[in-house]
Design a protein around this motif. Sequence first.
Motif, PDB file in Angstrom:
ATOM      1  N   GLY A  63       0.821  -1.197   0.000  1.00 38.48           N
ATOM      2  CA  GLY A  63       0.000   0.000   0.000  1.00 38.48           C
ATOM      3  C   GLY A  63       0.857   1.250   0.000  1.00 38.48           C
ATOM      4  N   TYR A  64       0.327   2.312  -0.565  1.00 36.75           N
ATOM      5  CA  TYR A  64       1.098   3.549  -0.758  1.00 36.75           C
ATOM      6  C   TYR A  64       1.620   4.118   0.558  1.00 36.75           C
ATOM      7  N   TYR A  65       0.756   4.234   1.570  1.00 37.73           N
ATOM      8  CA  TYR A  65       1.211   4.770   2.851  1.00 37.73           C
ATOM      9  C   TYR A  65       2.021   3.754   3.663  1.00 37.73           C
ATOM     10  N   PRO A  66       1.507   2.537   3.882  1.00 40.18           N
ATOM     11  CA  PRO A  66       2.227   1.601   4.747  1.00 40.18           C
ATOM     12  C   PRO A  66       3.588   1.164   4.219  1.00 40.18           C
ATOM     13  N   GLN A  67       3.839   1.322   2.901  1.00 42.94           N
ATOM     14  CA  GLN A  67       5.140   0.902   2.376  1.00 42.94           C
ATOM     15  C   GLN A  67       6.293   1.690   2.997  1.00 42.94           C
ATOM     16  N   MET A  68       6.007   2.893   3.534  1.00 39.54           N
ATOM     17  CA  MET A  68       7.087   3.717   4.073  1.00 39.54           C
ATOM     18  C   MET A  68       7.785   3.046   5.258  1.00 39.54           C
ATOM     19  N   SER A  69       7.006   2.411   6.127  1.00 38.97           N
ATOM     20  CA  SER A  69       7.627   1.744   7.267  1.00 38.97           C
ATOM     21  C   SER A  69       8.439   0.545   6.808  1.00 38.97           C
ATOM     22  N   ALA A  70       7.966  -0.147   5.770  1.00 39.02           N
ATOM     23  CA  ALA A  70       8.714  -1.292   5.246  1.00 39.02           C
ATOM     24  C   ALA A  70      10.004  -0.848   4.558  1.00 39.02           C
ATOM     25  N   LEU A  71       9.994   0.352   3.963  1.00 37.86           N
ATOM     26  CA  LEU A  71      11.217   0.893   3.363  1.00 37.86           C
ATOM     27  C   LEU A  71      12.211   1.321   4.444  1.00 37.86           C
ATOM     28  N   GLU A  72      11.706   1.792   5.562  1.00 37.45           N
ATOM     29  CA  GLU A  72      12.595   2.181   6.668  1.00 37.45           C
ATOM     30  C   GLU A  72      13.382   0.991   7.193  1.00 37.45           C
ATOM     31  N   THR A  73      12.724  -0.152   7.307  1.00 39.46           N
ATOM     32  CA  THR A  73      13.356  -1.324   7.909  1.00 39.46           C
ATOM     33  C   THR A  73      14.140  -2.162   6.916  1.00 39.46           C
ATOM     34  N   GLY A  74      13.954  -1.905   5.604  1.00 37.20           N
ATOM     35  CA  GLY A  74      14.614  -2.728   4.593  1.00 37.20           C
ATOM     36  C   GLY A  74      13.792  -3.919   4.170  1.00 37.20           C
ATOM     37  N   GLU A  75      12.581  -4.069   4.725  1.00 35.80           N
ATOM     38  CA  GLU A  75      11.691  -5.138   4.264  1.00 35.80           C
ATOM     39  C   GLU A  75      11.359  -4.937   2.789  1.00 35.80           C
ATOM     40  N   LEU A  76      11.253  -3.685   2.384  1.00 32.72           N
ATOM     41  CA  LEU A  76      11.196  -3.308   0.977  1.00 32.72           C
ATOM     42  C   LEU A  76      12.479  -2.552   0.644  1.00 32.72           C
ATOM     43  N   THR A  77      12.952  -2.700  -0.602  1.00 30.47           N
ATOM     44  CA  THR A  77      14.190  -2.034  -1.007  1.00 30.47           C
ATOM     45  C   THR A  77      13.923  -0.682  -1.649  1.00 30.47           C
ATOM     46  N   ALA A  78      12.899  -0.602  -2.498  1.00 26.04           N
ATOM     47  CA  ALA A  78      12.633   0.653  -3.200  1.00 26.04           C
ATOM     48  C   ALA A  78      11.208   0.679  -3.718  1.00 26.04           C
ATOM     49  N   THR A  79      10.717   1.905  -3.963  1.00 25.42           N
ATOM     50  CA  THR A  79       9.430   2.139  -4.610  1.00 25.42           C
ATOM     51  C   THR A  79       9.644   3.234  -5.640  1.00 25.42           C
ATOM     52  N   VAL A  80       8.892   3.221  -6.754  1.00 20.66           N
ATOM     53  CA  VAL A  80       9.305   4.042  -7.894  1.00 20.66           C
ATOM     54  C   VAL A  80       8.416   5.236  -8.215  1.00 20.66           C
ATOM     55  N   GLU A  81       7.313   5.464  -7.490  1.00 18.93           N
ATOM     56  CA  GLU A  81       6.445   6.582  -7.867  1.00 18.93           C
ATOM     57  C   GLU A  81       5.790   7.213  -6.636  1.00 18.93           C
ATOM     58  N   ILE A  82       6.564   8.037  -5.949  1.00 17.71           N
ATOM     59  CA  ILE A  82       6.071   8.748  -4.765  1.00 17.71           C
ATOM     60  C   ILE A  82       5.787  10.201  -5.140  1.00 17.71           C
ATOM     61  N   TRP A  83       4.521  10.600  -4.968  1.00 21.54           N
ATOM     62  CA  TRP A  83       4.089  11.966  -5.270  1.00 21.54           C
ATOM     63  C   TRP A  83       4.198  12.816  -4.001  1.00 21.54           C
ATOM     64  N   THR A  84       4.955  13.916  -4.064  1.00 21.20           N
ATOM     65  CA  THR A  84       5.175  14.700  -2.856  1.00 21.20           C
ATOM     66  C   THR A  84       3.932  15.448  -2.389  1.00 21.20           C
TER      67      THR A  84
END
Length: 318
Positions: A63-84
Amino acid sequence: MRCFFQAAMVTMGMAAALPVSAEDSADPIRLALNEWSTQQVITQITGRLLQEIGRDVELVTAGYYPQMSALETGELTATVEIWTDNVPEGFSNQVDSGALKIVSSIGVTGQVGWWYPASFEATCPGLPDYKALKGCLDQLVSEDTYPKPRFVEYPADWGNTFNAERFAALGFDFAAVRAGSEGALVAEMKAAHKSGDPLLIMMYSPHVVYSLTDFKLLELPAYEPDCETEAAWGVNPDATFDCGFAPSSIYKVAWPGMKEKWPEAYALLQQINIPLDQYLEIARKTDVEGIAQEEVVDSWLAENTATWKAWVAAARGA
């Protein structure tokens, strides 16, 4: 566009074309798949290119919002389309603290705002100036919002757009009706385009819906950062948010450890750039023509071979 995190994962099946460099880890790189088609296609393109330099890649539904915590921990490596314009509260702090890493732009700048069908100008002279709209608000009153004019707002899970503050600051008294999904926003726009009925709706650009309708952006006072924090700034000296919306940068974002663990893959991710015309073409093929995403990915790779091979060479050189 933008919702919840699921631990669903697809391992990409394309064989690696090049061996893993001595510097890069052999662990799989996990890319986030979000809810909308351009993001999914660009993610698959990214995965295929990472495989070209020998990386093992997994695509993870996130999910767009929850992926941020997974990116912090390294559970996810990257995401390619974040709108500021539409990031979770605290995103800036995560970036500033080093908890998240902005890699680079995907090559497109977005714009959110209030949109109306061109046919509305026939009965509301003075549009697209927002001040002209104040004399036409009765045309936006609907059965379910009477006596207030109807405004179609983003789905609730897309975060705070601060439209309530803008209504108050700019002198509007709308009844905001939340759309249930991105599809519902598009359906509202298509219906108004077909019927000629007035509509005011929150929407973002670029989007394929503008090739199917004649919607125009309402001209609000120009955005300045001080508009959001300084009441003395702008057209209403007693309120903040008396302005339009900031242009939205669209970024690739990574777990901060990616650059050290996969330096070559990180260098390639930095290179990937999808110009506006290609971005819209991806959306048109998937969302209008109904072409399968895998076919769209294959076509993009075939039509842009020289471009992505230069990216690979640059990443290898880095």
